[in-house]
Design an enzyme around this catalytic site. Structure first.
Site, mmCIF file in Angstrom:
data_model
loop_
_atom_site.group_PDB
_atom_site.id
_atom_site.type_symbol
_atom_site.label_atom_id
_atom_site.label_comp_id
_atom_site.label_asym_id
_atom_site.label_seq_id
_atom_site.Cartn_x
_atom_site.Cartn_y
_atom_site.Cartn_z
ATOM 1 N N THR A 19 -40.407 -29.979 -33.844
ATOM 2 C CA THR A 19 -39.410 -29.384 -34.730
ATOM 3 C C THR A 19 -40.116 -28.562 -35.806
ATOM 4 O O THR A 19 -41.234 -28.873 -36.215
ATOM 5 C CB THR A 19 -38.526 -30.455 -35.395
ATOM 6 O OG1 THR A 19 -39.301 -31.240 -36.309
ATOM 7 C CG2 THR A 19 -37.889 -31.350 -34.349
ATOM 8 N N GLY A 20 -39.450 -27.493 -36.231
ATOM 9 C CA GLY A 20 -40.043 -26.625 -37.245
ATOM 10 C C GLY A 20 -41.295 -25.928 -36.762
ATOM 11 O O GLY A 20 -42.234 -25.701 -37.531
ATOM 12 N N ALA A 38 -50.096 -28.199 -22.700
ATOM 13 C CA ALA A 38 -48.763 -28.801 -22.746
ATOM 14 C C ALA A 38 -47.684 -27.733 -22.668
ATOM 15 O O ALA A 38 -47.887 -26.589 -23.094
ATOM 16 C CB ALA A 38 -48.593 -29.611 -24.029
ATOM 17 N N VAL A 40 -44.591 -26.674 -24.479
ATOM 18 C CA VAL A 40 -44.116 -26.969 -25.833
ATOM 19 C C VAL A 40 -42.712 -26.411 -26.036
ATOM 20 O O VAL A 40 -42.483 -25.203 -25.901
ATOM 21 C CB VAL A 40 -45.070 -26.393 -26.900
ATOM 22 C CG1 VAL A 40 -44.556 -26.726 -28.303
ATOM 23 C CG2 VAL A 40 -46.479 -26.948 -26.700
ATOM 24 N N TYR A 175 -36.528 -36.069 -52.656
ATOM 25 C CA TYR A 175 -37.627 -35.838 -51.725
ATOM 26 C C TYR A 175 -38.385 -37.137 -51.464
ATOM 27 O O TYR A 175 -38.706 -37.459 -50.307
ATOM 28 C CB TYR A 175 -38.579 -34.782 -52.281
ATOM 29 C CG TYR A 175 -39.680 -34.386 -51.325
ATOM 30 C CD1 TYR A 175 -39.387 -33.827 -50.090
ATOM 31 C CD2 TYR A 175 -41.020 -34.573 -51.658
ATOM 32 C CE1 TYR A 175 -40.392 -33.455 -49.199
ATOM 33 C CE2 TYR A 175 -42.035 -34.208 -50.789
ATOM 34 C CZ TYR A 175 -41.723 -33.652 -49.554
ATOM 35 O OH TYR A 175 -42.720 -33.291 -48.686
ATOM 36 N N GLY A 176 -38.643 -37.906 -52.532
ATOM 37 C CA GLY A 176 -39.323 -39.185 -52.358
ATOM 38 C C GLY A 176 -38.539 -40.127 -51.474
ATOM 39 O O GLY A 176 -39.100 -40.810 -50.612
ATOM 40 N N LYS A 179 -38.842 -38.864 -47.792
ATOM 41 C CA LYS A 179 -40.141 -39.091 -47.163
ATOM 42 C C LYS A 179 -40.432 -40.578 -46.979
ATOM 43 O O LYS A 179 -41.130 -40.964 -46.031
ATOM 44 C CB LYS A 179 -41.252 -38.412 -47.969
ATOM 45 C CG LYS A 179 -41.091 -36.904 -48.132
ATOM 46 C CD LYS A 179 -40.558 -36.194 -46.894
ATOM 47 C CE LYS A 179 -41.576 -36.037 -45.787
ATOM 48 N NZ LYS A 179 -41.021 -35.250 -44.641
ATOM 49 N N GLY A 208 -51.214 -34.213 -46.335
ATOM 50 C CA GLY A 208 -51.852 -33.991 -47.624
ATOM 51 C C GLY A 208 -51.271 -32.758 -48.289
ATOM 52 O O GLY A 208 -50.109 -32.401 -48.075
#
Length: 312
Positions: A19-20, A38, A40, A175-176, A179, A208
């Protein structure tokens, strides 16, 4: 020597859904999987960007086997349609990379009335994973990799009474939560696989601080909030490249030594080569996962069934 893309095994004969995959980490993940053979499936919202992404991949891998599927994670109907299209073409899926997401946007709702970040980052991927499960379970050793963030450390577990943060919204709070939901989803899914005794595995990864368009879009969507601008500046000036940021999810997806329930990220918290990371915040995790399952099934109307499909 630290793990790098040269260690990705031959992926010929395998089907991966990313995705994305039109930009950033998703594009680099699709690029490396395709380069290793692969097929994709690039599940993306912006089809114009996706066409350019395909050209970018084929510039370095002319024989890349690529397929575009329209997917808007902010619309459950789109997730259902995309899943039907993927299943019709691929009775078996070997890799699902739940990569797409939004970050620290102003308060808004998906077309289904979900808080946008929770709706896109988690609920959209919940439904996609659930609907693709029969094809994932037909593979001998399929993997689902869910991309979280170091921001999961600042997140609060979802509250079944207010999962969309009505009256409590903050861009980074949401957001926290999203995630941390990704984090709990990846671990909870592995528990489901283990209980069912199936061969599939669920792993987690975080990139990161990587210089992708995630931060730029965050600035744009937030109206140029100060913390979003700082995040963008930090990514541009100190962040890793998208190709380096994608290494943790690529390792989680392809390293033969990786196991279900493991978490991969940069060695030095937000920078560095991809390594296995410890799982923190274990106290209360089982309860938080149970609440996430309750909320996700209630909001989407889609349960996750990991029983072995017919025709395996």
């Amino acid at each position: 020597m630290f793990w790098n893309t040269s260690e990705i095994p031959d992926q010929r004969g395998r089907t991966a859904v990313v995705t994305g995959a039109n930009s950033g980490l998703g594009l680099e993940t699709a690029r490396q999987l395709a380069a290793k053979g692969a097929h994709v499936v690039m599940a993306v919202r912006n089809q114009n960007k996706a066409a350019a992404a395909i050209e970018s991949i084929r510039a370095t891998a002319p024989d890349a086997s690529l397929e575009l599927v329209a997917l808007d994670l902010a619309a459950q109907a789109s997730v259902h349609t995309a899943s039907e299209q993927i299943l019709a073409a691929h009775p078996r899926i070997d890799l699902l990379i739940n990569n797409a997401g939004v970050m620290a946007t102003v308060e808004s709702k998906t077309v289904d009335g979900f808080e946008m970040q929770f709706g896109v980052d988690h609920l959209g991927h919940w439904t996609l994973t659930a609907l693709l499960m029969p094809a994932l379970l037909r593979g001998a050793h399929a993997r689902v990799v869910t991309v979280t963030s170091t921001a999961h450390h600042m997140g609060r577990a979802v509250d079944p009474a207010n999962p969309h943060l009505e009256g409590r919204y903050g861009p980074w709070r949401a957001y926290g939560q999203a995630k941390l939901a990704n984090f709990h989803f990846g671990l909870g899914l592995q528990r489901e696989f283990e209980r069912a005794g199936v061969g599939a595995a669920s792993l987690l990864a975080h990139p990161g601080l990587s210089n992708t368009n995630l931060q730029a879009v965050s600035v744009q969507e937030s109206g140029g909030g100060a913390t979003q601008r700082f995040s963008h500046w930090a990514a541009v000036h100190t962040g890793m490249s998208a190709s380096d940021g994608a290494l943790p999810q690529l390792r989680a997806a392809t390293d033969p030594a990786a196991n279900g329930g493991e978490f991969y990220g940069p060695l030095f918290v937000n920078n560095g080569p991809p390594v296995r990371k410890p799982i923190f915040r274990k106290i209360g995790m089982s309860g938080a996962i149970a609440k996430l399952w309750e909320v996700s099934e209630r909001e989407t109307g889609v349960p996750i069934d990991v029983s072995t499909p017919a025709g395996r």
